[in-house]
Design a protein around this motif. Structure first.
Motif, PDB file in Angstrom:
ATOM      1  N   LYS A  71       0.836  -1.220   0.000  1.00 25.53           N
ATOM      2  CA  LYS A  71       0.000   0.000   0.000  1.00 25.53           C
ATOM      3  C   LYS A  71       0.859   1.253   0.000  1.00 25.53           C
ATOM      4  N   ILE A 117       3.927   1.638  -1.015  1.00 31.95           N
ATOM      5  CA  ILE A 117       4.653   1.816  -2.284  1.00 31.95           C
ATOM      6  C   ILE A 117       3.679   2.361  -3.346  1.00 31.95           C
ATOM      7  N   LEU A 156       3.314  -2.692  -9.654  1.00 28.53           N
ATOM      8  CA  LEU A 156       4.635  -2.102  -9.403  1.00 28.53           C
ATOM      9  C   LEU A 156       5.635  -3.227  -9.171  1.00 28.53           C
ATOM     10  N   PRO A 157       6.783  -3.151  -9.814  1.00 29.92           N
ATOM     11  CA  PRO A 157       7.733  -4.258  -9.694  1.00 29.92           C
ATOM     12  C   PRO A 157       8.313  -4.383  -8.291  1.00 29.92           C
ATOM     13  N   GLY A 192      10.901  -4.531  -5.482  1.00 34.62           N
ATOM     14  CA  GLY A 192      12.156  -3.786  -5.420  1.00 34.62           C
ATOM     15  C   GLY A 192      11.975  -2.303  -5.696  1.00 34.62           C
ATOM     16  N   GLY A 234      12.961   0.330  -3.205  1.00 35.19           N
ATOM     17  CA  GLY A 234      14.373   0.594  -2.913  1.00 35.19           C
ATOM     18  C   GLY A 234      14.997   1.596  -3.861  1.00 35.19           C
TER      19      GLY A 234
HETATM   20  N1  LIG Z   1       7.063  -2.897  -5.046  1.00 29.51           N
HETATM   21  C1  LIG Z   1       7.813  -2.983  -3.943  1.00 29.51           C
HETATM   22  N2  LIG Z   1       9.138  -2.705  -3.984  1.00 29.51           N
HETATM   23  C2  LIG Z   1       9.917  -2.808  -2.912  1.00 29.51           C
HETATM   24  N3  LIG Z   1       9.512  -3.146  -1.706  1.00 29.51           N
HETATM   25  C3  LIG Z   1       8.220  -3.419  -1.596  1.00 29.51           C
HETATM   26  C4  LIG Z   1       7.299  -3.346  -2.684  1.00 29.51           C
HETATM   27  N4  LIG Z   1       6.086  -3.649  -2.224  1.00 29.51           N
HETATM   28  C5  LIG Z   1       6.262  -3.901  -0.916  1.00 29.51           C
HETATM   29  N5  LIG Z   1       7.535  -3.772  -0.545  1.00 29.51           N
HETATM   30  C6  LIG Z   1       8.133  -3.983   0.763  1.00 29.51           C
HETATM   31  O1  LIG Z   1       7.277  -4.857   1.426  1.00 29.51           O
HETATM   32  C7  LIG Z   1       7.016  -4.353   2.713  1.00 29.51           C
HETATM   33  C8  LIG Z   1       5.554  -4.060   2.823  1.00 29.51           C
HETATM   34  O2  LIG Z   1       5.205  -3.068   1.881  1.00 29.51           O
HETATM   35  P1  LIG Z   1       4.360  -1.808   2.343  1.00 29.51           P
HETATM   36  O3  LIG Z   1       5.040  -1.160   3.491  1.00 29.51           O
HETATM   37  O4  LIG Z   1       4.082  -0.948   1.156  1.00 29.51           O
HETATM   38  O5  LIG Z   1       3.052  -2.587   2.837  1.00 29.51           O
HETATM   39  P2  LIG Z   1       1.726  -1.990   3.357  1.00 29.51           P
HETATM   40  O6  LIG Z   1       0.661  -2.683   2.587  1.00 29.51           O
HETATM   41  O7  LIG Z   1       1.796  -0.527   3.249  1.00 29.51           O
HETATM   42  O8  LIG Z   1       1.652  -2.453   4.874  1.00 29.51           O
HETATM   43  P3  LIG Z   1       1.082  -1.730   6.179  1.00 29.51           P
HETATM   44  O9  LIG Z   1      -0.201  -2.395   6.468  1.00 29.51           O
HETATM   45  O10 LIG Z   1       2.119  -2.013   7.197  1.00 29.51           O
HETATM   46  O11 LIG Z   1       0.960  -0.277   5.912  1.00 29.51           O
HETATM   47  C9  LIG Z   1       7.848  -3.103   2.933  1.00 29.51           C
HETATM   48  O12 LIG Z   1       8.988  -3.443   3.672  1.00 29.51           O
HETATM   49  C10 LIG Z   1       8.192  -2.669   1.546  1.00 29.51           C
HETATM   50  O13 LIG Z   1       9.473  -2.068   1.509  1.00 29.51           O
END
Ligand SMILES: Nc1ncnc2c1ncn2[C@@H]1O[C@H](COP(=O)(O)OP(=O)(O)OP(=O)(O)O)[C@@H](O)[C@H]1O
Ligand SMILES: C[C@H](N)[C@H](N)CCCCCC(=O)O
Ligand SMILES: [Mg+2]
Length: 265
Positions: free
Chosen positions: A41, A43, A225-226, A228, A231
């Motif tokens: 979410k 990202i 979205l790919p 990585g 980063g």
């Molecule tokens: N496309 C991506 N590229 C790099 N890392 C990603 C990607 N999608 C997710 N991640 C990694 O996976 C983990 C979870 O992603 P993210 O923080 O966006 O999740 P979330 O759905 O926002 O979770 P939350 O409920 O904690 O808010 C993070 O550590 C993030 O860096």
């Protein structure tokens, strides 16, 4: 939760469609939910914000409740600022334990945040910003408090659309369909689904999901979205955001071309 509690409902504004146009980017507030926690979410939120910012829009991102931090002590809005650059950010409450906000609040004694407060913050920000994105914590029905308030109440109170962020692989169809069905039942508009982290080497289930996810979501595939992407630095991330998000967000993502590239569709 009724609309009276938030004071007002934000009316989505739609621009006229033209041949190439962004159809709904004039919507002022968008709620970003997901099929669960860790699905991307933040990202996706960053990517939408980056594209909007690059097109000259003033963007604000609200993290309704930050529960748990990255190992380096940062929260989701640090990630958003790193990836999307010049955006206004509002974290409404922070809990240190990586739990549902209601649970973390109960255990810590830190106050909860209400849907009315979250909606109010979004409305305030919408006065001075072109786009306000609201990210919840975990999936749609994760509770903010022990009364059972959730992000769905925020979207309903505001009367704004929701984007569903989903995982790529096996198991995502059920979670996506459950999320979409709750939105439908509550009369909340879902604009579509975005894969938060598309694998470099997608397996059979992930590839087939390109066809099945829109059916489960009851709406279009609006991006992928790919893995990585989180980063990357700001400039590289912007290009990835453009390639990975649909024209609805100002990007170039074409779900049919994307599926074809993986021999699906
Ligand atoms: N496309 C991506 N590229 C790099 N890392 C990603 C990607 N999608 C997710 N991640 C990694 O996976 C983990 C979870 O992603 P993210 O923080 O966006 O999740 P979330 O759905 O926002 O979770 P939350 O409920 O904690 O808010 C993070 O550590 C993030 O860096
Ligand atoms: C800790 C995590 N990263 C989120 N901030 C909170 C996720 C709560 C999920 C609760 C659940 O669905 O079981
Ligand atoms: Mg997040």
């Amino acid at each position: 939760m009724d609309s009276g509690e938030s004071g007002q409902r934000v009316q989505p504004r739609r621009v006229e469609a033209s041949a190439t146009a962004v159809v709904w980017f004039d919507v002022t507030v968008i709620v970003i939910t997901g099929t669960g926690t860790g699905v991307g979410k933040t990202i996706v939120t960053s990517a939408i914000a980056a594209l909007a910012g690059a097109s000259g829009r003033k963007v604000a991102v609200v993290k309704a409740a930050q529960a748990g931090l990255e190992p380096d002590g940062t929260g989701d809005l640090d990630t958003v600022r790193r990836l999307a650059g010049d955006v206004t950010t509002r974290e409404m409450v922070r809990y240190l334990e990586p739990l549902a906000p209601a649970t973390a609040a109960r255990r810590s004694g830190i106050p909860t945040v209400t849907p009315a407060q979250i909606a109010g913050t979004a409305v305030d920000l919408s006065e001075t910003h072109d786009l306000v994105l609201i990210e919840g914590a975990g999936g749609l029905l994760v509770r903010f408090d022990d009364t059972g308030a959730t992000l769905a109440d925020v979207a309903w109170a505001l009367g704004v659309p929701v984007v569903i962020v989903a995982q790529a692989g096996l198991g995502t169809l059920n979670a996506t369909a459950l999320t979409a069905e709750v939105l439908l039942r509550r009369g909340i508009e879902s604009v579509g689904v975005i894969v938060g982290s598309w694998p470099a080497d997608p397996d059979l289930a992930a590839r087939c999901n390109l066809e099945d996810l829109p059916v489960a979501a009851g709406g279009p595939l609006l991006g992928a979205l790919p893995e990585g992407a989180g980063g990357l630095d700001g400039a590289e991330f912007l290009e990835i955001a453009r390639a990975g998000l649909s024209p609805w967000f100002g990007g170039d993502f074409d779900p049919e071309q994307f599926a074809k590239a993986y021999n699906i569709g």
